[in-house]
Design a protein around this motif. Structure first.
Motif, PDB file in Angstrom:
ATOM      1  N   ASP A  34     -55.209  55.917  40.646  1.00 39.92           N
ATOM      2  CA  ASP A  34     -54.931  54.959  39.577  1.00 39.92           C
ATOM      3  C   ASP A  34     -56.050  54.925  38.524  1.00 39.92           C
ATOM      4  OD1 ASP A  34     -56.857  53.824  41.166  1.00 39.92           O
ATOM      5  OD2 ASP A  34     -55.762  51.973  41.569  1.00 39.92           O
ATOM      6  N   HIS A  35     -56.901  55.944  38.531  1.00 43.07           N
ATOM      7  CA  HIS A  35     -57.989  55.998  37.552  1.00 43.07           C
ATOM      8  C   HIS A  35     -58.192  57.453  37.112  1.00 43.07           C
ATOM      9  CE1 HIS A  35     -61.663  54.921  35.470  1.00 43.07           C
ATOM     10  NE2 HIS A  35     -62.275  55.924  36.064  1.00 43.07           N
ATOM     11  N   GLY A  36     -58.302  57.668  35.811  1.00 41.73           N
ATOM     12  CA  GLY A  36     -58.628  58.994  35.308  1.00 41.73           C
ATOM     13  C   GLY A  36     -57.470  59.973  35.255  1.00 41.73           C
ATOM     14  N   ARG A  37     -56.254  59.483  35.173  1.00 40.81           N
ATOM     15  CA  ARG A  37     -55.120  60.411  35.106  1.00 40.81           C
ATOM     16  C   ARG A  37     -55.097  61.149  33.764  1.00 40.81           C
ATOM     17  NH1 ARG A  37     -49.866  56.999  37.321  1.00 40.81           N
ATOM     18  NH2 ARG A  37     -50.816  56.224  39.265  1.00 40.81           N
ATOM     19  N   CYS A  38     -54.645  62.385  33.805  1.00 44.47           N
ATOM     20  CA  CYS A  38     -54.461  63.141  32.575  1.00 44.47           C
ATOM     21  C   CYS A  38     -53.315  64.124  32.740  1.00 44.47           C
ATOM     22  CB  CYS A  38     -55.742  63.868  32.163  1.00 44.47           C
ATOM     23  SG  CYS A  38     -56.258  65.196  33.278  1.00 44.47           S
ATOM     24  N   LEU A  39     -52.892  64.678  31.628  1.00 51.38           N
ATOM     25  CA  LEU A  39     -51.859  65.703  31.583  1.00 51.38           C
ATOM     26  C   LEU A  39     -52.497  67.002  31.094  1.00 51.38           C
ATOM     27  CD1 LEU A  39     -49.184  63.508  29.798  1.00 51.38           C
ATOM     28  CD2 LEU A  39     -48.965  64.361  32.145  1.00 51.38           C
ATOM     29  N   ILE A  40     -52.154  68.096  31.744  1.00 48.81           N
ATOM     30  CA  ILE A  40     -52.696  69.403  31.385  1.00 48.81           C
ATOM     31  C   ILE A  40     -51.549  70.257  30.857  1.00 48.81           C
ATOM     32  CG2 ILE A  40     -53.941  71.434  32.229  1.00 48.81           C
ATOM     33  CD1 ILE A  40     -54.565  69.265  34.700  1.00 48.81           C
ATOM     34  N   PRO A  41     -51.441  70.450  29.538  1.00 50.06           N
ATOM     35  CA  PRO A  41     -50.331  71.230  28.975  1.00 50.06           C
ATOM     36  C   PRO A  41     -50.496  72.727  29.268  1.00 50.06           C
ATOM     37  CG  PRO A  41     -51.307  69.746  27.328  1.00 50.06           C
ATOM     38  CD  PRO A  41     -52.255  69.822  28.475  1.00 50.06           C
ATOM     39  N   VAL A  42     -49.450  73.328  29.815  1.00 52.49           N
ATOM     40  CA  VAL A  42     -49.417  74.769  30.087  1.00 52.49           C
ATOM     41  C   VAL A  42     -47.997  75.275  29.844  1.00 52.49           C
ATOM     42  CG1 VAL A  42     -51.271  74.626  31.820  1.00 52.49           C
ATOM     43  CG2 VAL A  42     -48.892  74.505  32.553  1.00 52.49           C
ATOM     44  N   ASP A  43     -47.862  76.584  29.750  1.00 52.45           N
ATOM     45  CA  ASP A  43     -46.514  77.143  29.726  1.00 52.45           C
ATOM     46  C   ASP A  43     -46.267  78.057  30.911  1.00 52.45           C
ATOM     47  OD1 ASP A  43     -47.064  80.056  28.633  1.00 52.45           O
ATOM     48  OD2 ASP A  43     -48.172  78.694  27.346  1.00 52.45           O
ATOM     49  N   ALA A  44     -47.309  78.315  31.723  1.00 53.77           N
ATOM     50  CA  ALA A  44     -47.153  79.102  32.945  1.00 53.77           C
ATOM     51  C   ALA A  44     -48.358  78.860  33.845  1.00 53.77           C
ATOM     52  CB  ALA A  44     -47.033  80.590  32.624  1.00 53.77           C
ATOM     53  N   PHE A  45     -48.166  79.096  35.129  1.00 48.65           N
ATOM     54  CA  PHE A  45     -49.287  79.118  36.070  1.00 48.65           C
ATOM     55  C   PHE A  45     -49.060  80.269  37.037  1.00 48.65           C
ATOM     56  CE2 PHE A  45     -46.128  76.401  38.032  1.00 48.65           C
ATOM     57  CZ  PHE A  45     -46.177  76.709  39.386  1.00 48.65           C
ATOM     58  N   PHE A  46     -50.117  80.630  37.752  1.00 48.36           N
ATOM     59  CA  PHE A  46     -50.069  81.833  38.577  1.00 48.36           C
ATOM     60  C   PHE A  46     -50.445  81.532  40.025  1.00 48.36           C
ATOM     61  CE2 PHE A  46     -51.111  82.962  34.220  1.00 48.36           C
ATOM     62  CZ  PHE A  46     -50.177  83.937  33.934  1.00 48.36           C
ATOM     63  N   GLU A  47     -49.810  82.262  40.920  1.00 47.68           N
ATOM     64  CA  GLU A  47     -50.189  82.260  42.323  1.00 47.68           C
ATOM     65  C   GLU A  47     -50.391  83.706  42.761  1.00 47.68           C
ATOM     66  OE1 GLU A  47     -51.084  79.800  43.999  1.00 47.68           O
ATOM     67  OE2 GLU A  47     -50.154  78.040  43.094  1.00 47.68           O
ATOM     68  N   PHE A  48     -51.131  83.900  43.859  1.00 45.82           N
ATOM     69  CA  PHE A  48     -51.485  85.234  44.323  1.00 45.82           C
ATOM     70  C   PHE A  48     -51.139  85.372  45.797  1.00 45.82           C
ATOM     71  CE2 PHE A  48     -54.022  84.102  40.710  1.00 45.82           C
ATOM     72  CZ  PHE A  48     -54.131  85.273  39.968  1.00 45.82           C
ATOM     73  N   THR A  49     -50.627  86.534  46.175  1.00 40.96           N
ATOM     74  CA  THR A  49     -50.308  86.809  47.572  1.00 40.96           C
ATOM     75  C   THR A  49     -50.946  88.133  47.981  1.00 40.96           C
ATOM     76  OG1 THR A  49     -48.213  87.872  46.948  1.00 40.96           O
ATOM     77  CG2 THR A  49     -48.125  85.530  47.524  1.00 40.96           C
ATOM     78  N   ASP A  50     -51.228  88.262  49.265  1.00 37.71           N
ATOM     79  CA  ASP A  50     -51.825  89.496  49.761  1.00 37.71           C
ATOM     80  C   ASP A  50     -50.850  90.666  49.610  1.00 37.71           C
ATOM     81  OD1 ASP A  50     -54.259  88.389  50.521  1.00 37.71           O
ATOM     82  OD2 ASP A  50     -53.475  87.764  52.467  1.00 37.71           O
ATOM     83  N   THR A  51     -51.392  91.816  49.277  1.00 38.65           N
ATOM     84  CA  THR A  51     -50.623  93.049  49.167  1.00 38.65           C
ATOM     85  C   THR A  51     -50.896  93.894  50.406  1.00 38.65           C
ATOM     86  OG1 THR A  51     -50.861  92.977  46.766  1.00 38.65           O
ATOM     87  CG2 THR A  51     -50.193  95.087  47.730  1.00 38.65           C
ATOM     88  N   PRO A  52     -49.860  94.434  51.052  1.00 35.41           N
ATOM     89  CA  PRO A  52     -50.093  95.237  52.254  1.00 35.41           C
ATOM     90  C   PRO A  52     -51.032  96.417  51.989  1.00 35.41           C
ATOM     91  CG  PRO A  52     -47.757  94.747  51.987  1.00 35.41           C
ATOM     92  CD  PRO A  52     -48.438  94.302  50.727  1.00 35.41           C
TER      93      PRO A  52
END
Length: 200
Positions: free
Chosen positions: A87-105
């Protein structure tokens, strides 16, 4: 955990789309340089929107650093929302994409660990959206922000066991109101809310 995002939102579009809220948006530090950013990473600066401290009922857009140093010195770039009032310090972070990463065999016999696979997530039907965040003042880095996380929704679960809290335009105004319970927003989106594309 999310440690990279993209923000390629023209300032004029951000201002226009923000108009669907009932909150006037101010620029106390002047209009920001919102050059397109294909990659925002931990410790980079990007814009956030937060409640204006000096004018009740208004919001302000400022540029601040992503992450502050935690107790061990590691950057606090994601922050668990689970069971917290927030309930303190809330904000909005504008983006148009985000990324995640997964292990590659690993290729048999290569002995080398290949780069992780990289996945880009966007929100269906929207040119941009906001991540729910918190900002604070740190003695070492000044004002900085972090992204909130929650349990993964069905679109994220195949890629990670946590996800950032994503807010559609109809939730922006309420998120900035500390009297509205954070639990109303800190939850995953329904299946099919996000589009995913492998970019590496």
């Amino acid at each position: 955990m999310c440690n990279e995002a993209a923000r390629r939102i023209p300032l004029d579009q951000l201002r226009s789309d923000w108009g669907q809220t009932r909150i006037p948006l101010r620029f106390p530090e002047g209009l920001p340089n919102m050059a397109p950013l294909d990659s925002i990473r931990i410790t980079d600066a990007s814009v956030i929107i937060r409640a204006a401290a000096d004018v009740p009922g208004e919001a302000e857009l400022v540029t601040r650093r992503w992450s502050w140093p935690g107790p061990t010195g590691k950057p606090v770039y994601n922050f668990r929302s689970d069971g917290r009032a927030l309930d303190h310090g809330r904000c909005l972070i504008p983006v148009d994409a985000f990324f995640e990463f997964t292990d590659t065999p690993t290729e048999p016999g290569s002995g080398k660990k290949p780069p992780k696979s990289k996945w880009r997530f966007t929100m269906r039907g929207l040119n941009w959206f906001c991540v729910a965040g918190l900002w604070r003042t740190d003695a070492k880095v000044g004002e900085a922000w972090t992204m909130l996380t929650t349990a993964p929704g069905p679109d994220i679960a195949p890629f990670h066991n946590r996800q950032i809290v994503l807010l559609k335009p109809e939730n922006w105004e309420a998120w900035l109101d500390p009297l509205v319970p954070a639990m109303d927003f800190c939850k995953p989106l329904p299946a099919g809310s996000l589009s995913v594309e492998q970019v590496r």
